[in-house]
Design a protein around this motif. Structure first.
Motif, PDB file in Angstrom:
ATOM      1  N   SER A  85      48.670  34.491  97.582  1.00  0.00           N
ATOM      2  CA  SER A  85      48.841  34.210  99.007  1.00  0.00           C
ATOM      3  C   SER A  85      48.511  35.444  99.830  1.00  0.00           C
ATOM      4  N   ARG A  86      48.413  35.223 101.142  1.00  0.00           N
ATOM      5  CA  ARG A  86      48.010  36.292 102.049  1.00  0.00           C
ATOM      6  C   ARG A  86      48.951  37.487 101.956  1.00  0.00           C
ATOM      7  N   LEU A  87      48.365  38.636 101.827  1.00  0.00           N
ATOM      8  CA  LEU A  87      49.113  39.882 101.760  1.00  0.00           C
ATOM      9  C   LEU A  87      48.971  40.599 103.092  1.00  0.00           C
ATOM     10  N   ILE A  88      50.076  41.031 103.651  1.00  0.00           N
ATOM     11  CA  ILE A  88      50.035  41.818 104.885  1.00  0.00           C
ATOM     12  C   ILE A  88      49.946  43.281 104.495  1.00  0.00           C
ATOM     13  N   SER A  89      48.871  43.915 104.909  1.00  0.00           N
ATOM     14  CA  SER A  89      48.628  45.306 104.535  1.00  0.00           C
ATOM     15  C   SER A  89      48.426  46.146 105.787  1.00  0.00           C
ATOM     16  N   LYS A  90      49.193  47.195 105.932  1.00  0.00           N
ATOM     17  CA  LYS A  90      49.098  48.088 107.086  1.00  0.00           C
ATOM     18  C   LYS A  90      49.098  49.534 106.617  1.00  0.00           C
ATOM     19  N   MET A  91      48.207  50.315 107.228  1.00  0.00           N
ATOM     20  CA  MET A  91      48.157  51.729 106.905  1.00  0.00           C
ATOM     21  C   MET A  91      48.755  52.537 108.051  1.00  0.00           C
ATOM     22  N   PHE A  92      49.720  53.368 107.695  1.00  0.00           N
ATOM     23  CA  PHE A  92      50.361  54.276 108.649  1.00  0.00           C
ATOM     24  C   PHE A  92      50.102  55.720 108.211  1.00  0.00           C
ATOM     25  N   ARG A  93      50.373  56.619 109.119  1.00  0.00           N
ATOM     26  CA  ARG A  93      50.391  58.043 108.792  1.00  0.00           C
ATOM     27  C   ARG A  93      51.696  58.648 109.287  1.00  0.00           C
ATOM     28  N   VAL A  94      52.109  59.704 108.623  1.00  0.00           N
ATOM     29  CA  VAL A  94      53.356  60.367 108.992  1.00  0.00           C
ATOM     30  C   VAL A  94      53.145  61.149 110.284  1.00  0.00           C
ATOM     31  N   GLU A  95      53.920  60.808 111.302  1.00  0.00           N
ATOM     32  CA  GLU A  95      53.886  61.591 112.539  1.00  0.00           C
ATOM     33  C   GLU A  95      54.746  62.840 112.396  1.00  0.00           C
ATOM     34  N   LYS A  96      55.933  62.658 111.809  1.00  0.00           N
ATOM     35  CA  LYS A  96      56.807  63.812 111.582  1.00  0.00           C
ATOM     36  C   LYS A  96      57.908  63.418 110.621  1.00  0.00           C
ATOM     37  N   ILE A  97      58.543  64.426 110.048  1.00  0.00           N
ATOM     38  CA  ILE A  97      59.752  64.202 109.251  1.00  0.00           C
ATOM     39  C   ILE A  97      60.941  64.259 110.202  1.00  0.00           C
ATOM     40  N   ILE A  98      61.628  63.142 110.344  1.00  0.00           N
ATOM     41  CA  ILE A  98      62.792  63.106 111.232  1.00  0.00           C
ATOM     42  C   ILE A  98      63.930  63.926 110.646  1.00  0.00           C
ATOM     43  N   GLY A  99      64.104  63.811 109.324  1.00  0.00           N
ATOM     44  CA  GLY A  99      65.163  64.592 108.701  1.00  0.00           C
ATOM     45  C   GLY A  99      65.217  64.348 107.203  1.00  0.00           C
TER      46      GLY A  99
END
Length: 454
Positions: A85-99
């Motif tokens: 079935s359809r796979l939802i795929s999203k690419m993100f990048r790290v903006e910052k480490i919050i903690g």
């Protein structure tokens, strides 16, 4: 083993951490270590943002030498669908480490702030180039040339042909800059946004959204304790887990913003003469919309009370704010009939810009936030024409019981909070034990009579 979210709901196929800085293209699937994932959609942003929390017991932060910009590719699918079935795929990048938070010597919780990868792609590029055509066609050219994104759009566009020189903006900034100058033929604003369900960017006008039928007309979201007993015989429904209805109906802010009653002067630099626009939201916005097909039958009570008076004069008839704007014209006379970004032929055309500004403000005058189960908003089915989106830009029906005592077999609705709302923003909250969605909902009008149950 895949990380299951509410076994009957969704599965992380993978959450892959990678970085171009590392040799040999090392990738690590951290899906089994993720405790929380939040994805944010907003109708004013052509990209997604998010947060992710995972447990680092394998020295990942040090091993990857986090510097910002690392890739996190999220692949998620409904657990109750077929393997293909359809796979939802999203690419993100790290903006910052919050903690980072140590629980003991061997385990550390890491919280990262994420932005969709196109934000980084856009931020390293600069657009300083001349374009011509309709606003939508120009935005398409920028998206395809710089960030490799396809645009879905509604076609009720008024501006026509124009020429514009993008003044040293990042590609996303350039598209938002042009979108903000675009209205429909009735002056309704356009929105430029992305959704979690697919990989398109959308540019849709408010009129198109208002004309949509609620996607849950037969299964409205309801909030009252004995809903199962009082409306169960009429319709199926979905329960609202919680809601917020706060900081609403600030008419004073709208008056001071110049979107209730005001005068605008648009100065043409070719002749130094102003084109004057006298604006009254009652007759220029809501009276016009009320005679059109933007609202459904019975939606007759708008977010503005036209009979409010001060010193026996309607508030919208005051020029409470005077706003002047430079609007150069005639630059491309004889060169194919192109207009500049702010050029319009007459005051009536300039008024469309003011109408668009007013509608954006009144859309957020009476917002409602509801939290509901998340599985309704990501699906393996196609919503329409190959597009997978059940969140922002769609219309949903929400029902609240009013505060009076009534016949339990014939419920009465709180018509202030009940109605058909446009989803303005969405927050997907995916935890190990459950998946919820918090929706920011907005509307311009309420029903005069109780909404019909289907």
């Amino acid at each position: 083993m895949k990380n299951s979210i509410e076994k009957s709901s969704y599965i992380f196929e993978s959450i892959v951490l990678s970085s171009e800085r590392l040799e040999n293209g090392i990738e690590v699937d951290i899906s089994n270590s993720v405790s929380d994932l939040e994805i944010f959609e907003h109708i004013e942003k052509p990209y997604l943002t998010g947060q992710i929390a995972f447990v680092d017991n394998d020295n990942l932060v040090t091993g990857f030498d986090f510097q910002g910009g690392e890739k996190i590719t999220i692949n998620i699918k409904p657990s109750n669908l077929e393997e293909d079935s359809r796979l939802i795929s999203k690419m993100f990048r790290v903006e910052k480490i919050i903690g980072t938070y140590k629980s003991n010597d061997k385990n550390e919780a890491v919280l990262l702030k994420l932005v969709e990868d196109i934000v980084y792609t856009s931020s390293v590029k600069n657009v300083n180039k001349s374009y011509h055509g309709s606003p939508i066609s120009i935005i398409q050219k920028i998206l395809s040339s710089y960030i490799n994104k396809d645009l879905l759009y509604s076609d009720d566009e008024y501006k026509g042909k124009m020429k514009v020189v993008v003044p040293n903006l990042h590609p996303i900034e350039a598209t938002v800059w042009i979108k903000n100058r675009t209205t429909s033929s009735d002056g309704l604003p356009f929105y430029l946004y992305s959704v979690f369900g697919d990989n398109y960017i959308r540019m849709i006008d408010l009129g198109y959204m208002l004309r949509q039928k609620p996607i849950n007309a037969s299964t409205p979201y309801v909030y009252w304790q004995n809903a199962a007993n009082t409306i169960g015989s009429f319709t199926t429904f979905t329960a609202i887990q919680s809601y917020k209805h706060e900081e609403n109906d600030n008419l004073l802010r709208l008056i001071r913003s110049g979107v209730v009653g005001s005068k605008y002067n648009f100065y043409d630099t070719m002749n130094a003469l102003p084109q004057q626009v006298d604006f009254a939201v009652d007759k220029d916005v809501f009276r016009v919309l009320g005679t059109s097909d933007y609202f459904k039958e019975g939606q007759e009570r708008f977010n503005y009370g036209p009979n409010f008076e001060i010193d026996e004069v309607k508030v919208s008839e005051y020029n409470s704010t005077v706003i002047s704007q430079i609007s150069n014209g005639g630059t491309y006379d004889g060169a194919g009939g192109f207009k500049t970004l702010h050029e319009e032929p007459d005051s009536g055309s300039h008024k469309k810009k003011v109408v668009g500004k007013a509608l954006k403000n009144f859309m957020t005058k009476n917002p409602l936030i509801i939290q509901v189960r998340g599985e309704d908003f990501l699906t393996g089915e196609e919503v329409r024409e190959g597009v997978n989106n059940y969140t922002i830009g769609n219309v949903i029906r929400i029902l609240f019981k009013d505060n009076s005592a009534d016949d339990p077999d014939s419920p009465r609705f709180d018509r202030k909070k009940s109605g058909d709302y446009i989803i303005y923003a969405a927050r997907h909250v995916i935890k190990a034990e459950r998946y919820d969605v918090s929706l920011l909902c907005a509307k311009l009008a309420s029903y005069v009579e109780d909404p019909k149950l289907q």
